[in-house]
Design a protein around this motif. Structure first.
Motif, PDB file in Angstrom:
ATOM      1  N   GLU A   1      33.386  61.772  49.475  1.00  0.00           N
ATOM      2  CA  GLU A   1      32.119  62.257  49.891  1.00  0.00           C
ATOM      3  C   GLU A   1      31.853  62.771  51.219  1.00  0.00           C
ATOM      4  O   GLU A   1      31.406  63.885  51.412  1.00  0.00           O
ATOM      5  CB  GLU A   1      31.260  60.877  49.749  1.00  0.00           C
ATOM      6  CG  GLU A   1      29.734  61.170  50.475  1.00  0.00           C
ATOM      7  CD  GLU A   1      28.875  59.792  50.388  1.00  0.00           C
ATOM      8  OE1 GLU A   1      27.666  59.839  50.090  1.00  0.00           O
ATOM      9  OE2 GLU A   1      29.429  58.980  50.727  1.00  0.00           O
ATOM     10  N   ALA A   2      32.630  62.119  52.066  1.00  0.00           N
ATOM     11  CA  ALA A   2      32.795  62.901  53.584  1.00  0.00           C
ATOM     12  C   ALA A   2      33.405  64.293  53.415  1.00  0.00           C
ATOM     13  O   ALA A   2      33.038  65.058  53.978  1.00  0.00           O
ATOM     14  CB  ALA A   2      33.694  62.000  54.245  1.00  0.00           C
ATOM     15  N   LYS A   3      34.357  64.407  52.616  1.00  0.00           N
ATOM     16  CA  LYS A   3      34.941  65.560  52.394  1.00  0.00           C
ATOM     17  C   LYS A   3      33.781  66.595  51.941  1.00  0.00           C
ATOM     18  O   LYS A   3      33.926  68.050  52.335  1.00  0.00           O
ATOM     19  CB  LYS A   3      36.171  65.579  51.461  1.00  0.00           C
ATOM     20  CG  LYS A   3      36.827  67.073  51.207  1.00  0.00           C
ATOM     21  CD  LYS A   3      37.783  66.714  50.149  1.00  0.00           C
ATOM     22  CE  LYS A   3      38.692  68.164  49.830  1.00  0.00           C
ATOM     23  NZ  LYS A   3      39.994  67.976  48.865  1.00  0.00           N
ATOM     24  N   MET A   4      32.985  66.149  50.904  1.00  0.00           N
ATOM     25  CA  MET A   4      32.065  67.350  50.630  1.00  0.00           C
ATOM     26  C   MET A   4      30.930  67.556  51.427  1.00  0.00           C
ATOM     27  O   MET A   4      30.525  68.680  51.573  1.00  0.00           O
ATOM     28  CB  MET A   4      31.460  66.686  49.254  1.00  0.00           C
ATOM     29  CG  MET A   4      30.592  67.584  48.382  1.00  0.00           C
ATOM     30  SD  MET A   4      30.302  66.740  46.672  1.00  0.00           S
ATOM     31  CE  MET A   4      31.887  67.145  45.972  1.00  0.00           C
ATOM     32  N   LEU A   5      30.429  66.568  52.068  1.00  0.00           N
ATOM     33  CA  LEU A   5      29.391  66.650  52.898  1.00  0.00           C
ATOM     34  C   LEU A   5      29.807  67.428  54.230  1.00  0.00           C
ATOM     35  O   LEU A   5      28.985  68.133  55.086  1.00  0.00           O
ATOM     36  CB  LEU A   5      28.641  65.100  53.065  1.00  0.00           C
ATOM     37  CG  LEU A   5      28.087  64.614  51.936  1.00  0.00           C
ATOM     38  CD1 LEU A   5      27.487  63.207  52.556  1.00  0.00           C
ATOM     39  CD2 LEU A   5      26.857  65.317  51.269  1.00  0.00           C
ATOM     40  N   GLY A   6      31.029  66.974  54.855  1.00  0.00           N
ATOM     41  CA  GLY A   6      31.474  67.448  56.267  1.00  0.00           C
ATOM     42  C   GLY A   6      30.804  66.862  57.101  1.00  0.00           C
ATOM     43  O   GLY A   6      29.819  66.015  56.983  1.00  0.00           O
ATOM     44  N   GLY A   7      31.144  67.099  58.483  1.00  0.00           N
ATOM     45  CA  GLY A   7      30.669  66.642  59.593  1.00  0.00           C
ATOM     46  C   GLY A   7      31.605  66.752  60.589  1.00  0.00           C
ATOM     47  O   GLY A   7      32.516  67.316  60.680  1.00  0.00           O
ATOM     48  N   ILE A   8      31.183  66.168  61.902  1.00  0.00           N
ATOM     49  CA  ILE A   8      32.212  66.122  63.103  1.00  0.00           C
ATOM     50  C   ILE A   8      32.536  64.815  63.436  1.00  0.00           C
ATOM     51  O   ILE A   8      32.180  64.023  63.325  1.00  0.00           O
ATOM     52  CB  ILE A   8      31.153  66.722  64.350  1.00  0.00           C
ATOM     53  CG1 ILE A   8      30.461  68.086  64.147  1.00  0.00           C
ATOM     54  CG2 ILE A   8      32.208  66.708  65.467  1.00  0.00           C
ATOM     55  CD1 ILE A   8      31.417  69.112  63.736  1.00  0.00           C
TER      56      ILE A   8
END
Length: 304
Positions: free
Chosen positions: A172-179
């Motif tokens: 999920e983190a990989k798909m949504l992305g972020g800093i």
């Protein structure tokens, strides 16, 4: 006598040369991610900024050229190297934009449908295949979900094949992305091709024992702990352990802190409890600690 030279097996040098042969590739990224994949340009020239349609394991995909034609070693390429189908046409770009609109509509509709069927599902992302052959919904959930009725309902709305895929928190983190805590975009979003195993042992060896420092935004151990693991293992082989007795240019002392990658160690000098100095590891000599005599030996010398 028949010449049998051609029947001899290839030498190791020849096989190595073939395994390291150079190939021409271009770099392509998808959906505004920083990750680049190599494709075979098929004797055509492409420049950064071009849009292309390429063949992938999931069928044709629309992508952006991030690296023009260049020659790389075959060891840098994942086989089989898939080809570029064509430079994107106006119709291809229009289809790509329509697919993005379909994904937006699907993302808005999905929570309403899931709630109608009393399903506890959190939508992470939607992908529409370039050829409109299927619509994929990625979601997270605490438990397994029976979504068969939901699939039939969504298929009736979008008139295409529907796939629902339950993913983990890292995906999920990989798909949504972020800093990340480092201030840079997530590694999993930009360049990691898969999730390698990360352990507490790696964090311990790198002196990261504070959970707030070793946990990523996804709540799992940070993937970057693995990046320097091998370098730390090599550096630790020549770095004295904390508590080790060493001889320094300023005298004997005890190691109280180490920084393996920097090749330095903090040492508290013997007999000078308040004196702590930093030394390069190469300047330290490890020795066994001298035995301490707590009791004074009896003097066997005859008295006058």
């Amino acid at each position: 006598m028949t010449d049998k030279i051609n029947e001899q097996p290839e030498s190791e040098e020849t096989q190595k040369a073939e395994n390291t042969a150079d190939v021409t590739v271009i770099g392509v990224s998808f959906r505004d991610t920083g990750k680049t994949y190599y494709f075979d340009p098929k004797n055509h020239t492409y420049r950064p900024g071009d849009h292309v349609v390429v063949e992938t394991a999931r069928g044709p995909e629309y992508g952006l050229v991030t690296q023009g034609n260049k020659v790389v070693s075959s060891r840098e390429v994942t086989s089989p190297l898939r080809p570029v189908i064509r430079l994107a046409l106006k119709d291809d770009t229009a289809r790509y934009e329509r697919n993005r609109k379909i994904e937006q509509d699907a993302a808005q509709l999905f929570p309403q449908k899931a709630e109608a069927y009393h399903l506890e599902m959190k939508l992470s992302g939607v992908e529409c295949a370039f050829d409109n052959s299927k619509l994929i919904f990625y979601f997270t959930a605490e438990n397994r979900v029976d979504f068969r009725e939901l699939v039939r309902d969504l298929a009736g709305v979008f008139h295409t094949r529907i796939e629902l895929r339950q993913i983990g928190i890292r995906d999920e983190a990989k798909m949504l992305g972020g800093i990340g805590p480092c201030g840079r975009p997530f590694c999993c979003t930009t360049f990691l091709s898969d999730f390698g195993q990360v352990s507490i042992k790696m964090a311990k060896e790198q002196n990261f024992l504070n959970s707030s420092k070793i946990s990523g935004c996804c709540g799992r151990l940070m993937c970057c702990l693995r990046f320097e693991h091998e370098a730390y293992e090599e550096a630790r082989k020549v770095t004295p352990k904390v508590g080790a007795f060493v001889i320094t240019p300023d005298g004997p002392g005890t190691v109280i802190e180490t920084r393996p990658l920097q090749g330095i160690a903090k040492v508290r000098l013997e007999g000078k409890q308040e004196t702590v100095k930093v030394f390069e590891v190469s300047a330290l000599t490890r020795r066994d600690r001298p035995a301490k005599n707590d009791e004074k030996k009896d003097d066997d010398t005859p008295k006058a």
